[in-house]
Design a protein around this motif. Sequence first.
Motif, PDB file in Angstrom:
ATOM      1  N   PRO A 318     -38.771  44.599 -16.704  1.00  0.00           N
ATOM      2  CA  PRO A 318     -38.708  44.925 -18.128  1.00  0.00           C
ATOM      3  C   PRO A 318     -38.608  43.663 -18.978  1.00  0.00           C
ATOM      4  CG  PRO A 318     -37.150  46.252 -16.858  1.00  0.00           C
ATOM      5  CD  PRO A 318     -37.666  45.192 -15.940  1.00  0.00           C
ATOM      6  N   SER A 319     -39.289  43.653 -20.113  1.00  0.00           N
ATOM      7  CA  SER A 319     -39.228  42.495 -21.006  1.00  0.00           C
ATOM      8  C   SER A 319     -37.879  42.451 -21.711  1.00  0.00           C
ATOM      9  CB  SER A 319     -40.352  42.573 -22.045  1.00  0.00           C
ATOM     10  OG  SER A 319     -41.616  42.487 -21.425  1.00  0.00           O
ATOM     11  N   PRO A 320     -37.303  41.272 -21.839  1.00  0.00           N
ATOM     12  CA  PRO A 320     -36.015  41.163 -22.542  1.00  0.00           C
ATOM     13  C   PRO A 320     -36.202  41.376 -24.047  1.00  0.00           C
ATOM     14  CG  PRO A 320     -36.844  38.993 -21.972  1.00  0.00           C
ATOM     15  CD  PRO A 320     -37.777  39.969 -21.319  1.00  0.00           C
ATOM     16  N   ALA A 321     -35.141  41.737 -24.712  1.00  0.00           N
ATOM     17  CA  ALA A 321     -35.177  41.926 -26.165  1.00  0.00           C
ATOM     18  C   ALA A 321     -35.023  40.569 -26.829  1.00  0.00           C
ATOM     19  CB  ALA A 321     -34.070  42.876 -26.604  1.00  0.00           C
ATOM     20  N   CYS A 322     -36.152  39.927 -27.111  1.00  0.00           N
ATOM     21  CA  CYS A 322     -36.135  38.586 -27.687  1.00  0.00           C
ATOM     22  C   CYS A 322     -36.878  38.581 -29.016  1.00  0.00           C
ATOM     23  CB  CYS A 322     -36.791  37.586 -26.730  1.00  0.00           C
ATOM     24  SG  CYS A 322     -35.821  37.239 -25.246  1.00  0.00           S
ATOM     25  N   SER A 323     -36.168  38.301 -30.092  1.00  0.00           N
ATOM     26  CA  SER A 323     -36.782  38.231 -31.411  1.00  0.00           C
ATOM     27  C   SER A 323     -37.152  36.788 -31.745  1.00  0.00           C
ATOM     28  CB  SER A 323     -35.833  38.783 -32.479  1.00  0.00           C
ATOM     29  OG  SER A 323     -34.628  38.033 -32.509  1.00  0.00           O
ATOM     30  N   PHE A 324     -38.244  36.626 -32.506  1.00  0.00           N
ATOM     31  CA  PHE A 324     -38.715  35.311 -32.944  1.00  0.00           C
ATOM     32  C   PHE A 324     -38.254  35.110 -34.378  1.00  0.00           C
ATOM     33  CE2 PHE A 324     -41.774  32.416 -34.871  1.00  0.00           C
ATOM     34  CZ  PHE A 324     -41.917  31.444 -33.894  1.00  0.00           C
ATOM     35  N   ASP A 325     -37.475  34.072 -34.600  1.00  0.00           N
ATOM     36  CA  ASP A 325     -36.920  33.815 -35.925  1.00  0.00           C
ATOM     37  C   ASP A 325     -37.662  32.681 -36.608  1.00  0.00           C
ATOM     38  OD1 ASP A 325     -34.939  35.752 -35.531  1.00  0.00           O
ATOM     39  OD2 ASP A 325     -33.653  34.300 -34.508  1.00  0.00           O
ATOM     40  N   THR A 326     -37.765  32.776 -37.946  1.00  0.00           N
ATOM     41  CA  THR A 326     -38.385  31.740 -38.761  1.00  0.00           C
ATOM     42  C   THR A 326     -37.316  30.936 -39.476  1.00  0.00           C
ATOM     43  OG1 THR A 326     -40.364  33.094 -39.123  1.00  0.00           O
ATOM     44  CG2 THR A 326     -40.000  31.276 -40.638  1.00  0.00           C
ATOM     45  N   VAL A 327     -37.380  29.633 -39.346  1.00  0.00           N
ATOM     46  CA  VAL A 327     -36.402  28.730 -39.943  1.00  0.00           C
ATOM     47  C   VAL A 327     -37.134  27.798 -40.904  1.00  0.00           C
ATOM     48  CG1 VAL A 327     -34.625  27.009 -39.488  1.00  0.00           C
ATOM     49  CG2 VAL A 327     -35.037  28.836 -37.829  1.00  0.00           C
ATOM     50  N   PHE A 328     -36.807  27.864 -42.183  1.00  0.00           N
ATOM     51  CA  PHE A 328     -37.467  27.019 -43.164  1.00  0.00           C
ATOM     52  C   PHE A 328     -36.876  25.619 -43.159  1.00  0.00           C
ATOM     53  CE2 PHE A 328     -38.272  31.293 -44.791  1.00  0.00           C
ATOM     54  CZ  PHE A 328     -39.653  31.225 -44.968  1.00  0.00           C
ATOM     55  N   LEU A 329     -37.639  24.686 -43.675  1.00  0.00           N
ATOM     56  CA  LEU A 329     -37.174  23.303 -43.753  1.00  0.00           C
ATOM     57  C   LEU A 329     -35.838  23.240 -44.491  1.00  0.00           C
ATOM     58  CD1 LEU A 329     -40.464  21.342 -44.610  1.00  0.00           C
ATOM     59  CD2 LEU A 329     -39.269  21.465 -42.423  1.00  0.00           C
ATOM     60  N   GLY A 330     -34.920  22.459 -43.963  1.00  0.00           N
ATOM     61  CA  GLY A 330     -33.597  22.346 -44.545  1.00  0.00           C
ATOM     62  C   GLY A 330     -32.574  23.289 -43.924  1.00  0.00           C
ATOM     63  N   GLU A 331     -33.041  24.262 -43.132  1.00  0.00           N
ATOM     64  CA  GLU A 331     -32.130  25.220 -42.500  1.00  0.00           C
ATOM     65  C   GLU A 331     -31.884  24.908 -41.023  1.00  0.00           C
ATOM     66  OE1 GLU A 331     -34.014  28.970 -43.068  1.00  0.00           O
ATOM     67  OE2 GLU A 331     -33.498  29.099 -45.210  1.00  0.00           O
ATOM     68  N   ARG A 346     -43.205  24.156 -34.218  1.00  0.00           N
ATOM     69  CA  ARG A 346     -43.331  23.955 -35.661  1.00  0.00           C
ATOM     70  C   ARG A 346     -44.188  25.061 -36.269  1.00  0.00           C
ATOM     71  NH1 ARG A 346     -43.623  19.016 -33.109  1.00  0.00           N
ATOM     72  NH2 ARG A 346     -42.126  17.425 -33.834  1.00  0.00           N
ATOM     73  N   ILE A 347     -43.896  25.369 -37.538  1.00  0.00           N
ATOM     74  CA  ILE A 347     -44.725  26.316 -38.294  1.00  0.00           C
ATOM     75  C   ILE A 347     -45.488  25.508 -39.341  1.00  0.00           C
ATOM     76  CG2 ILE A 347     -44.747  28.331 -39.797  1.00  0.00           C
ATOM     77  CD1 ILE A 347     -42.168  29.237 -38.477  1.00  0.00           C
ATOM     78  N   ILE A 348     -46.817  25.517 -39.209  1.00  0.00           N
ATOM     79  CA  ILE A 348     -47.679  24.687 -40.059  1.00  0.00           C
ATOM     80  C   ILE A 348     -48.710  25.573 -40.741  1.00  0.00           C
ATOM     81  CG2 ILE A 348     -49.307  22.759 -40.063  1.00  0.00           C
ATOM     82  CD1 ILE A 348     -47.895  21.669 -37.598  1.00  0.00           C
ATOM     83  N   THR A 349     -48.958  25.339 -42.000  1.00  0.00           N
ATOM     84  CA  THR A 349     -49.943  26.113 -42.759  1.00  0.00           C
ATOM     85  C   THR A 349     -51.351  25.697 -42.353  1.00  0.00           C
ATOM     86  OG1 THR A 349     -50.099  24.529 -44.578  1.00  0.00           O
ATOM     87  CG2 THR A 349     -48.336  26.181 -44.698  1.00  0.00           C
ATOM     88  N   ASN A 350     -52.344  26.438 -42.870  1.00  0.00           N
ATOM     89  CA  ASN A 350     -53.739  26.097 -42.599  1.00  0.00           C
ATOM     90  C   ASN A 350     -54.106  24.723 -43.159  1.00  0.00           C
ATOM     91  OD1 ASN A 350     -54.148  28.532 -41.294  1.00  0.00           O
ATOM     92  ND2 ASN A 350     -54.805  29.589 -43.175  1.00  0.00           N
ATOM     93  N   VAL A 353     -49.579  21.673 -43.376  1.00  0.00           N
ATOM     94  CA  VAL A 353     -48.322  21.327 -44.024  1.00  0.00           C
ATOM     95  C   VAL A 353     -47.181  21.979 -43.242  1.00  0.00           C
ATOM     96  CG1 VAL A 353     -46.922  21.515 -46.128  1.00  0.00           C
ATOM     97  CG2 VAL A 353     -49.398  21.126 -46.290  1.00  0.00           C
ATOM     98  N   LEU A 354     -46.206  21.193 -42.871  1.00  0.00           N
ATOM     99  CA  LEU A 354     -45.041  21.698 -42.138  1.00  0.00           C
ATOM    100  C   LEU A 354     -44.133  22.455 -43.102  1.00  0.00           C
ATOM    101  CD1 LEU A 354     -43.248  21.773 -39.552  1.00  0.00           C
ATOM    102  CD2 LEU A 354     -42.204  19.650 -40.380  1.00  0.00           C
ATOM    103  N   ILE A 355     -43.877  23.735 -42.810  1.00  0.00           N
ATOM    104  CA  ILE A 355     -43.019  24.525 -43.691  1.00  0.00           C
ATOM    105  C   ILE A 355     -41.753  25.019 -42.977  1.00  0.00           C
ATOM    106  CG2 ILE A 355     -44.925  25.280 -45.167  1.00  0.00           C
ATOM    107  CD1 ILE A 355     -44.882  27.950 -43.652  1.00  0.00           C
ATOM    108  N   GLY A 356     -41.687  24.854 -41.672  1.00  0.00           N
ATOM    109  CA  GLY A 356     -40.493  25.309 -40.969  1.00  0.00           C
ATOM    110  C   GLY A 356     -40.681  25.290 -39.455  1.00  0.00           C
ATOM    111  N   TYR A 357     -39.800  26.069 -38.792  1.00  0.00           N
ATOM    112  CA  TYR A 357     -39.813  26.088 -37.330  1.00  0.00           C
ATOM    113  C   TYR A 357     -39.581  27.508 -36.816  1.00  0.00           C
ATOM    114  CZ  TYR A 357     -38.982  21.164 -38.268  1.00  0.00           C
ATOM    115  OH  TYR A 357     -39.086  19.879 -38.759  1.00  0.00           O
ATOM    116  N   GLY A 358     -40.108  27.782 -35.643  1.00  0.00           N
ATOM    117  CA  GLY A 358     -39.819  29.026 -34.958  1.00  0.00           C
ATOM    118  C   GLY A 358     -38.694  28.803 -33.962  1.00  0.00           C
TER     119      GLY A 358
END
Length: 380
Positions: A318-331, A346-350, A353-358
Amino acid sequence: MRFHIISLKTAFYWLCLLFLAACEEPYNPEVIESSNKFLVVSGFINSNGPTTILLSRTQNLSESSAPQKETNATVTVEEENGEKFPLMEIAAGTYSSNALALNPAKKYRLFIKASGKEYASEYVTVQQTPAIDAVTWEAASDGLQIKVSTHDDRNSTRYYRWEYEESWEYLSFYHSVIEYVNGQIMDRTPDKMINLCYRFNNSTSIQIGNTLKLSQDVVSNFPLVKVPANSDKLDRKYSILVKQYAQTKESYEYWEALRKNTESLGSLFDPLPTQLTGNIRCLTSPEEPVIGYVSVSSVTEKRIFVTDTELPPSYRAPSPACSFDTVFLGEEAAYFGGGSNIPIDRIITNDRVLIGYGGASKPCVDCRTLGTTAKPAYWE
């Protein structure tokens, strides 16, 4: 007046219910609270390798703590009218020797000096363990059945015991390519990857068999262990090392009694517990019970690997209950600083541009919460 005819089975069922309903007051026999700290000896004398012996003390049924380990003891393997081989304490209550090469024509015993008393097992002949012919597996509908086969051309073994060591490779739910170090997000180097790990498990059940009813001393496809189809042990690669020990009639009977006492109790029709009679005695106080049986034998081993591609597609944990969270720059400090959450990527726009992290919780990212990233030397 109407009469109802019921079967003996039904009558027995209702009688049991009435009996259980009447047992409202708990019964605490004196033996549960009696003072006993008898020596427990676990292990065997390995005639073709290191010998490891575990010493502990018995405890009352009402105690919830782990058994007390017997430390600072003197433990020696003794040849009858011959050499002595000391065992050193390598961990609390665990005593081990260098690799031994014992003479099959001699008898040996275990001598122990602990807590001011002396203990010794009977002198026992060396049992030569035949080689394991094969360790095979079968993908049954409910799990992976591991089997072992062996034989003795001399027809002189007849009694067998097996243990096994499992190891398996697995992946974390998320693959982290970055890490949070001293307030900074950095790329992970290959030596700091935490998505691929290994876990280990040793057998705890008693596996014994005999060939007394056969004309030849042959064990064919003895069912050793079944790994459930939904076990995470089978997600990538699974390995099992089977260890085989030849037994004397007396040691086999001891293990059989121990198996019945520990694994076959709990219903009305299971055998009653029996007193274990080992071959270890307290020389200082002969009336004092000692728990354990010391045998002397060589050991034969065989390892196999099973990969997920060899198994049915239905074999999935069974797959574990794992959620993916978004963390914005500065957090970053608030989310990753405590160590309970791990950055994934890293979370990067098209527009690049770096806007945050997963990120996600540590058990979903760091496989080391359950195992180790160090690959075993034997791993294929």
